[in-house]
Each structure stands twice: as structure tokens, then as C-alpha cells.
Design a protein around this motif. Structure first.
Motif, PDB file in Angstrom:
ATOM      1  N   ARG A  54       0.452  -0.865  -0.174  1.00 36.05           N
ATOM      2  CA  ARG A  54       0.395  -0.001  -0.201  1.00 36.05           C
ATOM      3  C   ARG A  54       0.808   1.335  -0.545  1.00 36.05           C
ATOM      4  NH1 ARG A  54      -2.747  -2.904   4.305  1.00 36.05           N
ATOM      5  NH2 ARG A  54      -2.117  -1.707   5.978  1.00 36.05           N
ATOM      6  N   GLU A  55       1.862   1.120   1.150  1.00 33.70           N
ATOM      7  CA  GLU A  55       2.374   2.370   0.935  1.00 33.70           C
ATOM      8  C   GLU A  55       3.549   2.840  -0.264  1.00 33.70           C
ATOM      9  OE1 GLU A  55       4.132   1.933   5.591  1.00 33.70           O
ATOM     10  OE2 GLU A  55       5.682   1.303   4.021  1.00 33.70           O
ATOM     11  N   ALA A  56       3.897   1.482  -1.071  1.00 38.06           N
ATOM     12  CA  ALA A  56       4.337   1.306  -2.566  1.00 38.06           C
ATOM     13  C   ALA A  56       2.748   2.011  -3.363  1.00 38.06           C
ATOM     14  CB  ALA A  56       5.056   0.227  -3.195  1.00 38.06           C
ATOM     15  N   LYS A  57       2.243   1.392  -3.205  1.00 37.93           N
ATOM     16  CA  LYS A  57       1.010   2.057  -4.523  1.00 37.93           C
ATOM     17  C   LYS A  57       1.126   3.487  -4.187  1.00 37.93           C
ATOM     18  CE  LYS A  57      -3.317   0.451  -6.066  1.00 37.93           C
ATOM     19  NZ  LYS A  57      -4.771  -0.458  -5.051  1.00 37.93           N
ATOM     20  N   LYS A 107     -12.996  -6.158   5.594  1.00 37.13           N
ATOM     21  CA  LYS A 107     -13.698  -6.131   6.348  1.00 37.13           C
ATOM     22  C   LYS A 107     -13.632  -5.232   7.670  1.00 37.13           C
ATOM     23  CE  LYS A 107     -15.378 -10.286   9.634  1.00 37.13           C
ATOM     24  NZ  LYS A 107     -16.004 -11.898   9.340  1.00 37.13           N
ATOM     25  N   LYS A 108     -12.290  -4.787   8.102  1.00 29.45           N
ATOM     26  CA  LYS A 108     -11.924  -4.534   9.328  1.00 29.45           C
ATOM     27  C   LYS A 108     -12.158  -3.139   9.205  1.00 29.45           C
ATOM     28  CE  LYS A 108      -8.824  -5.303  12.137  1.00 29.45           C
ATOM     29  NZ  LYS A 108      -7.701  -5.298  13.300  1.00 29.45           N
ATOM     30  N   ILE A 109     -12.712  -2.386   7.910  1.00 28.99           N
ATOM     31  CA  ILE A 109     -12.669  -1.342   7.492  1.00 28.99           C
ATOM     32  C   ILE A 109     -13.784  -0.802   7.817  1.00 28.99           C
ATOM     33  CG2 ILE A 109     -12.670   0.664   5.429  1.00 28.99           C
ATOM     34  CD1 ILE A 109     -10.031  -0.075   5.398  1.00 28.99           C
ATOM     35  N   LYS A 110     -14.715  -2.024   7.138  1.00 29.94           N
ATOM     36  CA  LYS A 110     -16.254  -2.404   7.040  1.00 29.94           C
ATOM     37  C   LYS A 110     -17.238  -1.934   8.939  1.00 29.94           C
ATOM     38  CE  LYS A 110     -20.420  -4.417   5.866  1.00 29.94           C
ATOM     39  NZ  LYS A 110     -20.620  -5.337   4.889  1.00 29.94           N
ATOM     40  N   GLU A 127      -7.269   3.910  13.702  1.00 29.05           N
ATOM     41  CA  GLU A 127      -6.817   2.900  13.258  1.00 29.05           C
ATOM     42  C   GLU A 127      -7.885   2.891  11.744  1.00 29.05           C
ATOM     43  OE1 GLU A 127      -9.290  -0.418  16.344  1.00 29.05           O
ATOM     44  OE2 GLU A 127      -8.242   0.027  17.393  1.00 29.05           O
ATOM     45  N   LEU A 128      -9.082   3.249  11.429  1.00 31.64           N
ATOM     46  CA  LEU A 128      -9.717   3.528  10.797  1.00 31.64           C
ATOM     47  C   LEU A 128      -8.214   4.261   9.315  1.00 31.64           C
ATOM     48  CD1 LEU A 128     -11.804   3.089   8.160  1.00 31.64           C
ATOM     49  CD2 LEU A 128     -12.718   5.417   9.261  1.00 31.64           C
ATOM     50  N   GLU A 129      -7.662   5.397   9.918  1.00 32.09           N
ATOM     51  CA  GLU A 129      -6.420   6.249   8.977  1.00 32.09           C
ATOM     52  C   GLU A 129      -5.633   5.250   8.245  1.00 32.09           C
ATOM     53  OE1 GLU A 129      -3.574   9.793   9.067  1.00 32.09           O
ATOM     54  OE2 GLU A 129      -5.278  10.089  10.977  1.00 32.09           O
ATOM     55  N   ASP A 130      -5.245   4.218   9.786  1.00 33.71           N
ATOM     56  CA  ASP A 130      -4.117   3.722   9.404  1.00 33.71           C
ATOM     57  C   ASP A 130      -4.295   2.843   8.191  1.00 33.71           C
ATOM     58  OD1 ASP A 130      -2.484   4.369  10.785  1.00 33.71           O
ATOM     59  OD2 ASP A 130      -2.707   3.740  12.727  1.00 33.71           O
ATOM     60  N   GLU A 154      -6.550   2.364   5.697  1.00 29.60           N
ATOM     61  CA  GLU A 154      -7.386   3.043   4.468  1.00 29.60           C
ATOM     62  C   GLU A 154      -6.061   3.576   3.623  1.00 29.60           C
ATOM     63  OE1 GLU A 154     -10.681   5.930   5.925  1.00 29.60           O
ATOM     64  OE2 GLU A 154     -12.148   4.182   4.549  1.00 29.60           O
ATOM     65  N   LEU A 155      -4.731   3.999   5.070  1.00 32.24           N
ATOM     66  CA  LEU A 155      -3.115   4.155   3.694  1.00 32.24           C
ATOM     67  C   LEU A 155      -3.123   3.285   2.808  1.00 32.24           C
ATOM     68  CD1 LEU A 155      -0.684   6.361   4.141  1.00 32.24           C
ATOM     69  CD2 LEU A 155      -0.265   4.226   5.087  1.00 32.24           C
ATOM     70  N   GLY A 156      -3.827   4.182   1.588  1.00 26.24           N
ATOM     71  CA  GLY A 156      -3.255   3.538   0.346  1.00 26.24           C
ATOM     72  C   GLY A 156      -4.183   3.077  -0.734  1.00 26.24           C
ATOM     73  N   VAL A 157      -5.436   3.608   0.303  1.00 26.20           N
ATOM     74  CA  VAL A 157      -6.884   2.897  -0.581  1.00 26.20           C
ATOM     75  C   VAL A 157      -7.052   3.970  -1.070  1.00 26.20           C
ATOM     76  CG1 VAL A 157      -8.779   2.065  -0.471  1.00 26.20           C
ATOM     77  CG2 VAL A 157      -6.906   1.107   0.851  1.00 26.20           C
TER      78      VAL A 157
END
Length: 614
Positions: free
Chosen positions: A521-524, A564-567, A606-609, A611-614
Motif C-alpha cells: 500500500r505504501e509503494a502504491k 472487513k475491518k474497515i467496514k 485505526e481507520l486512518e492506518d 485506509e492508507l494507500g486505498v
């Protein structure tokens, strides 16, 4: 609802605690645990069977071929009583000797006091022109002498029997909106009274003194209903209550103490949901502790509450709830979820007497699927199926189960099966055609008689084999049967089990998965930033296989576990926003609701972490 001490409305079951031994206390530690006895009552008579794995007729008990109306064991399992149609008989289970035989042909119900010193009998209330007042229909008998201690008028069968403390120092009856307390089985003198306007339900606490009592008063004229906890004999008024919980939307309640008498679970129900959202009415679950704390148990799925069961440890409880397929969740004493069993066809929960195994089952209008879970590891042991079952009982040894199909719930295919919890059938008995089975009941034993054994995952050997449920094919409309299954074509969204305990193995595994994908995700993200810097503003949006989702659309990018965790996090944050709106409107919040609001910053991080890269 199903439980060790509750009556099941749709299966007509009286489910008793599994206590008590027939051996004297000073011999019990020297002897191997005895084999439990199974009582069987039907149109062919009443008999006792020696317990599993062999189920032969118990030689110390002479079968009664009459049509018994009712049968029960004493709490310690040493006595067995039944109504034979013309008499009430009480025998010792150990040797079958007669203790009492009372000439009471109209008796329909009977119950032993906890120490087996008093026998309560009840017959339907009747009156005639010659006797317009009728006869006292509730009798209390001294089993030692055979004399009648007291008679009462008790018109309703609901709550007919006095409620005793375990040591019999206190007995309670509800009489005309008052609770009458008697001490030491002296029923000629009312030792104390608790008067509350229109008190309709009460439950005395289990365990040693001091005794506590939970009382329910339904609301009227716009006033809310309430449940209060008192400690006997401190009944000075509302300020003397140990805990108090008021609520609306309550036609009736079910109150359930835990074994240690530290807390009560209250299921409040209304028969008609005025919003029209549910055919089943509406239910809410409340928690009250003797320390004064109270809370509303937050259930994440809408729908009826089918069952509530305390763990024998008194530290956790399981709730089965929600529109089918129903969810089942274990909560701790803070009313926080510990483990979510996901969704499935179930409406009942049964802890083993030792508390080490939990069975989730779907009886009544469901197909009888049972899920057997190891409570310590939260790992499924077996998944047998007992179709058309109306009765379920744990054997006191924590190893065996009996399921039965009984009349009048079902008048065909009557019979019973004895199972090992690993899913194998050890004994099966079909009731002959033209006959009916009315009830099966294990002999209870005292707590500690059968210690918990290590849980086995391999099926126990049996000639009758197992009845593991085959995976059922979901119904599909004819127009979709030749097309691939997609998320939009599913009738229900199935939810898998999920460990919600902080630091659990499941969380650790999910964290490893998240860390594994973090570099991707970080590379993306870095690649996107470079594209934005190099390309002109108008063309800086390259074709992407993962566009930013709209506010109302859940992200489907990245790892499925992360999605699922994001949801789940967004669902929790939405609930917190609703609580904040309620607080701003002046509505008082429960303690657990305030604690949920305090977790907002943590959830946002937690949500911010994630969603990083989404």
C-alpha cells in the motif's frame, strides 16, 4: 427462550439445572462419579434408565405403567417424584424405596424444595355452586412426616411454586402485588413483605446468604417499567435498592441471575412493534449488577432475541439474536463482545454444566442443527443435526446430551437420542406407533461431582454413527440457477466467526496480514504521488484499477480481511455519531455507551492506518 431454568414456549420444556448426587457427601470423594439416570415419561408410563453410554432400564425403579402428568427430581438428585394419576409418589433414586405416597389424584404440578425437605403440589383451581370460593389448590408437604404444612389459593399456574433460597432459610410468594417472605419453612408467619405497585415478576438469587431478589414492575399511564435488585431483608424503599433500571417498551420480562448472584440479565419484550419493522415484536437486553451498575447490551443485528444464557463461570453470557440467519455473541461483564459466532440457523444456546462447551442450536421451526464449541479455544468441535427436536438437556457429566421429539409439540415420530458431544449417537429409542413421548429428564447432581475433562475433537466410537449436517444448497430462483453466484444474488450475507477479544490469536493473525500488505500500500501511494508530480494537472488521474470509493460505497481494494475491518470500524464510528446526537439532545446515556464514545479517537486512528494507500 432456552436455559437451564427457563420454560421454552415453542417446545413446552421445563429445563432443570444439572445438580446433585445420591451418595453421601463424606463418601463422594472416595467414589467414582455415579452414572446419571434418565427419566422417561409418556403414554406407556414412567421409567428410569441407567445413564450413558449404556441405557438399560434402571433395576432399582419399578416402572409405573400409568399415564403420569408430571415428573421431577429433587435438586440433589436423590429423590424422584411423579403424579401417577391417582397418587403423588416420591422414591429414593439410589434404591427405589418409597418416601411418600400422597392421595392427590388431581395434582398436575409438583416441585421439591432445594434441600428436599418440602414437596409443593398444585392442582387446577376450581369452584362450584356449593363452594363458590373453591378449595386451596397449592399444598406444601413435610416429606419427613407426611403432614401438610400449609395450603394456599393459587389460581394461575404461572409462578405457582414458592421460590426458595438454596439453604431454605427464605421462601417467597407473590400475593396481590406483594412479595411475602417466609423464613425456615414456617409458612404460618409472614416474616417480611416487599410491596411494589403491580409487581408482576420476581426471581430469588441462587447461592449462599445474603439472598437477593430481582423484581419487575410494568409501566403504566406513561411511566416506564423498571427492574430493581434488593438484598433481603433491606426493603426500605427505592433508595435501599442495590440497582435500578427503568425502560419503556416492555409487556413482559425474563430475568436471569448468574450462578454467583452478582448480576441479572433482563430481556424486555413487547408483543407488537408499532414501527412495523418486526413481526416478532421488539426486545431489548439489559444488564444489572448488585454493585449498582446497569447497561443496555448493544446487539449489532436487528431482530428478535431468541435466547440468553449465562456461563456457569458467571463471567460471560451468550446471546442469540437477529433476523435469520441469527447471530450469536459472547459478552463479558462489561457488556463488551468477546467472541462473535457469525450467522447461522440457530435460536438457542446451552452451556455445559462445567461451562467448557457451548452448544448453539436451531430447534422448533428450524432443522435441528447443533454447533458444538470449545469455549476456551472458541473452536468448533462438531456440527450434528437432530431434526424435529423439542427437548435438549446436557447430562451432568458434561460429556453427553439428550435430544427428544415429544408430544404435544409434535405428535408423530416421537423418541429420543443420547449423543456424545463430538456428534455421535450412542443410543436411540423410537416411541412405538400409537404411543406418545411427553418428557425426558436427566437426574441432577451437585456442582463439582463431574469435573471438566479435556475436550476431544475426534468423534467418539458408536455403532449408530454421527449425523453431521450436510452443507445445504441455498435456494436460487430459476432465472439464476445457470448463472455464476455473485454477491448480489445471495439471499443473506453470511458472517463468519470472529474473535473480538483484544490480543486474541485472531487479531494477531489479522495484524500479520495487515503488516504483510502495508509495504504494497505504501509503494502504491508513493507511485500515485510520483504520477501526480510528473503529469499535467488535467491528465494527472491515470486509469486506475482501484478508484477512490464514494462516501456511500464500501472499499473493495486491498486485502479482504482489511476491507472487513474497515467496514466494522465505520459501523462503530457511525454508532458513536448517533450516541453523540442522543447526548446533544439531552438523552442520558448508559455507562457502556459512554465508554464506546471514549474510544472514538482510537477507532479513527485505526481507520486512518487501514485506509492508507486505498
Amino acid at each position: 427462550m432456552w436455559s437451564h431454568t427457563r420454560t421454552v414456549q415453542f417446545v413446552d420444556v421445563v429445563h432443570s439445572y444439572c445438580f446433585t448426587s445420591v451418595a453421601p457427601h463424606h463418601f463422594r470423594h472416595k467414589m467414582a462419579p455415579p452414572s446419571p439416570v434418565l427419566a422417561v415419561r409418556g403414554s406407556n408410563g414412567t421409567l428410569l434408565l441407567s445413564g450413558p453410554p449404556n441405557c438399560n432400564e434402571y433395576s432399582s425403579f419399578q416402572r409405573d405403567n400409568g399415564k403420569s402428568r408430571f415428573a421431577t427430581f429433587s435438586k440433589d438428585g436423590s429423590l424422584f417424584g411423579w403424579c401417577s394419576g391417582d397418587k403423588v409418589n416420591v422414591v429414593r433414586v439410589a434404591d427405589g424405596t418409597t418416601v411418600r405416597s400422597l392421595d392427590l389424584p388431581k395434582t398436575a404440578m409438583l416441585e421439591f424444595s432445594p434441600l428436599g425437605t418440602v414437596l409443593a403440589t398444585w392442582q387446577p383451581y376450581t369452584k362450584t355452586q356449593d363452594n363458590p370460593q373453591g378449595e386451596a389448590n397449592l399444598q406444601l408437604w413435610d416429606l419427613n412426616s407426611g403432614t401438610c404444612l400449609k395450603t394456599f389459593y393459587q389460581k394461575k399456574v404461572q409462578g405457582w411454586c414458592p421460590n426458595w433460597s438454596d439453604d431454605e432459610r427464605i421462601a417467597v410468594r407473590n400475593v396481590n402485588n406483594e412479595l411475602h417472605f417466609f423464613e425456615n419453612n414456617d409458612f404460618n408467619t409472614i416474616a417480611n413483605k416487599l410491596h411494589l405497585q403491580k409487581v408482576s415478576e420476581f426471581v430469588l438469587s441462587p447461592g449462599p446468604q445474603p439472598s437477593k431478589v430481582a423484581v419487575y414492575v410494568p409501566g403504566s399511564k406513561g411511566a416506564p417499567s423498571f427492574v430493581r435488585l434488593y438484598q433481603y431483608p433491606n426493603f426500605g424503599g427505592p433508595t435501599s435498592a442495590l440497582a435500578n433500571k427503568s425502560f419503556f417498551k416492555s409487556d413482559r420480562v425474563t430475568m436471569l441471575w448468574n450462578n454467583k448472584a452478582t448480576a441479572v440479565l433482563v430481556t424486555a419484550s413487547v408483543d407488537v412493534d408499532k414501527s412495523g419493522a418486526s413481526y416478532y415484536g421488539e426486545q431489548a437486553l439489559h444488564y444489572l449488577a448488585v454493585s449498582g451498575e446497569s447497561a443496555v447490551v448493544q446487539l449489532p443485528k436487528n431482530g428478535p432475541i431468541y435466547d440468553v444464557a449465562w456461563s456457569p463461570s458467571s463471567t460471560e453470557f451468550c446471546v442469540v439474536y437477529g433476523f435469520m440467519p441469527a447471530k450469536a455473541t459472547v459478552f463479558n461483564q462489561k457488556c463488551d463482545p468477546v467472541f462473535d459466532f457469525g450467522t447461522g440457523p440457530r435460536n438457542a444456546a446451552f452451556y455445559s454444566p462445567q461451562g467448557h462447551i457451548l452448544v448453539l442450536a436451531g430447534f422448533g421451526n428450524l432443522r435441528g442443527q447443533m454447533e458444538v464449541w470449545d469455549v476456551k479455544k472458541y473452536k468448533q468441535v462438531s456440527k450434528p443435526q437432530a431434526a424435529d427436536s423439542t427437548h435438549f438437556f446436557w447430562c451432568p457429566d458434561g460429556e453427553h446430551i439428550v435430544t427428544a421429539t415429544c408430544s404435544p409439540r409434535l405428535r408423530v415420530s416421537n423418541g429420543y437420542k443420547i449423543w456424545h458431544y463430538t456428534g455421535t449417537v450412542l443410543h436411540k429409542e423410537d416411541t412405538p406407533e400409537g404411543a406418545e413421548l411427553w418428557e425426558v429428564l436427566w437426574q441432577p447432581f451437585p456442582e463439582g461431582t463431574f469435573p471438566a475433562k479435556p475436550i476431544k475433537y475426534q468423534a467418539a466410537p458408536s455403532e449408530l454413527g454421527s449425523t453431521e449436517a450436510k452443507p445445504a444448497q441455498a435456494y436460487r430462483p430459476p432465472a439464476l440457477r445457470n448463472k455464476p453466484v455473485t454477491a448480489s444474488s445471495k439471499l443473506h450475507e453470511e458472517e463468519p466467526p470472529q474473535n473480538l477479544k483484544p490480543g486474541s490469536a485472531g487479531d494477531k493473525q489479522m495484524s500479520k496480514t495487515a503488516l504483510k500488505n502495508q509495504k504494497k500500500r505504501e509503494a502504491k501511494k508513493a507511485s500515485k504521488q510520483e504520477t501526480k508530480l510528473d503529469a499535467p494537472p488535467v491528465q494527472s488521474e491515470p486509469a486506475s484499477t482501484c478508484p477512490a470509493p464514494a462516501a456511500s460505497t464500501a472499499s473493495t481494494c486491498g486485502d479482504p480481511e482489511i476491507d472487513k475491518k474497515i467496514k466494522n470500524l465505520k459501523k462503530k464510528l457511525k454508532a458513536i455519531e448517533q450516541l453523540k446526537e442522543q447526548l446533544a439532545a439531552g438523552k442520558p446515556l448508559e455507562k457502556n455507551q459512554v465508554e464506546k464514545m471514549q474510544k472514538e479517537a482510537q477507532l479513527l486512528q485505526e481507520l486512518e492506518d487501514l485506509e492508507l494507500g486505498v
